[in-house]
Write an enzyme that holds these catalytic residues in place. Structure first.
Site, PDB file in Angstrom:
ATOM      1  N   ASP A 200       0.867  -1.270  -0.123  1.00  0.00           N
ATOM      2  CA  ASP A 200       0.031  -0.213  -0.037  1.00  0.00           C
ATOM      3  C   ASP A 200       0.597   1.265  -0.157  1.00  0.00           C
ATOM      4  OD1 ASP A 200      -2.845  -1.078   0.356  1.00  0.00           O
ATOM      5  OD2 ASP A 200      -1.833  -1.997   1.965  1.00  0.00           O
TER       6      ASP A 200
ATOM      7  N   LYS B  85      -3.783   3.634  -1.504  1.00  0.00           N
ATOM      8  CA  LYS B  85      -4.092   5.232  -1.658  1.00  0.00           C
ATOM      9  C   LYS B  85      -2.894   5.939  -1.948  1.00  0.00           C
ATOM     10  CE  LYS B  85      -8.238   5.380   1.161  1.00  0.00           C
ATOM     11  NZ  LYS B  85      -8.692   5.850   2.458  1.00  0.00           N
TER      12      LYS B  85
ATOM     13  N   MET C  30      -4.824   6.771  12.810  1.00  0.00           N
ATOM     14  CA  MET C  30      -5.728   7.617  11.867  1.00  0.00           C
ATOM     15  C   MET C  30      -6.338   8.744  12.352  1.00  0.00           C
ATOM     16  SD  MET C  30      -5.984   4.498   9.302  1.00  0.00           S
ATOM     17  CE  MET C  30      -6.399   3.480  10.719  1.00  0.00           C
TER      18      MET C  30
END
Lengths: 253, 253
Positions: free
Chosen positions: B40, B62, B177
């Site tokens: 990722d 992402k 996060m």
């Protein structure tokens, strides 16, 4: 001890859940550089093998077959070794920040003006999840994961547990060292509304050859452990995800 | 892809918080054996360097600078690679069981009859504690530690958070996060009785050269982040232990 003229230094190193392959590269590097390694767990043989032949290997834990040394004895050993200029590794199973009782040893080093660092490790909580092929968190069904100990210093269920938090059906809970207190804890959780059929997983000797995983329910595991008081499981996970997963597949060699 | 005649296999591998030295020996072994690595995080360069030159390295996250690929696209890639007989590593930052969204990918492999395993890794939560030289648990003052995410898929504060559990002053809480939702979360926690002066620690880029640790309070960090909405901290820890520790000492080289 050695005659190094540099100041001593202590590395608190997480050794992971037991499988020597779950050591980090940094843990191996610290072991290779160590003049002395203080460790708790006599099963750490293959891990200690990374240390140099000349390094002092000092067993300081309960499992050394003696009564547990007083914590201040361990702290004094750390300070004494570091004062000779030694690079000292203080091995802690799993990750040192989780139930590792670091604080007394750190306090002693700070008071003595000795430098130290912490090298994190793989905690047995996530290693148990890995072995069971389950995640500990999942959107909507388990957004929170929590870790607690199942006993206080006297071996009893801690009196100050946050039972409503631990009885949340939308969290994954991992109980470290549940020992003989799990039946009492499970009863309290059920009083706080957690269903007896909440999935639960008992994980012993996680990541070691003698690893055992047993899937059941909160109520069922509590009954089994009450009838088998000699049983000393390493971890119990409960919550919506604890019943998932599968026996898994072996990496093809 | 390769022409191997054995069945393919997928290893979900925790790559740790970012420092390549915090990879486990097992993670390195799986990378060395991999025909394909799906990852990722484009900052994983030094970690990917353990893979063989012939291995396919496939960015699927992402951070690859494109919109996030649909999750079912990643699952399909895993299945397609494994069906060629490939040994596939699916790298997940930190530990795969914690906020790694493993389930869709595992489900797809199970449906396709492909074997898989999970190799646990060092979570950034304990790596942040190590960097700050604090424990996450302590007898009497913080017997419970909990991890939550600060946002849902839409980027908002999740609606189903257990706020009383998260407002417990006797726990250490790590918000993964937290992004822009932390000021809202902090306000909700204070409504539930958690004091504004609860110690808090913001940890960015844990274990990487650009690591930044900022100590403050729940209320103070919430104000700072509200005034700096572009800020994207990796983790926020709060609770009685979050204000302890020290800048630490470097391992003598």
């Amino acid at each position: 001890m050695n005659g190094r003229q540099t100041p001593g230094f202590v590395s608190f190193v997480g050794s992971g859940p037991g499988d020597p392959e779950l050591l980090t590269l940094k843990a191996v590097a610290r072991l290779k550089a160590a003049d002395a390694v203080l460790f708790d767990d006599l099963s750490a043989g293959p891990i200690l093998a990374h240390a140099r032949a000349e390094a002092d290997l000092v067993a300081v834990g309960k499992r050394a077959g003696r009564p547990s040394p007083k914590q201040d004895h361990v702290s004094r050993l750390l300070v004494d070794y570091a004062r000779t200029g030694a690079r000292v590794v203080r091995l802690k199973s799993g990750d040192p920040a989780l139930f590792g009782r670091l604080e007394e040893e750190m306090d002693a080093l700070r008071a003595a003006g000795i430098g130290y660092e912490v090298v994190p490790g793989v905690t047995s909580a996530t290693a148990a999840a890995a072995a069971a092929l389950i995640p500990l968190t999942r959107r909507l069904s388990a957004r929170r994961v929590q870790f607690v100990t199942g006993h206080d210093v006297a071996g009893a269920l801690p009196a100050d547990l946050n039972l409503p938090a631990l009885a949340d059906p939308l969290a994954t809970t991992v109980v470290f060292m549940p020992k003989r207190t799990f039946p009492v804890l499970a009863a309290r959780l059920m009083e706080h509304g957690l269903p007896a059929d909440t999935p639960a997983l008992l994980a012993e000797n996680v990541s070691r050859p003698e690893q055992r995983l047993a899937r059941g329910t909160l109520g069922g595991l509590a009954r089994d452990l009450a009838g088998d008081p000699g049983h000393a499981p390493a971890l119990i996970l409960y919550g919506p995800l604890a019943g998932e997963g599968s026996p898994g597949a072996a990496f093809p060699v």
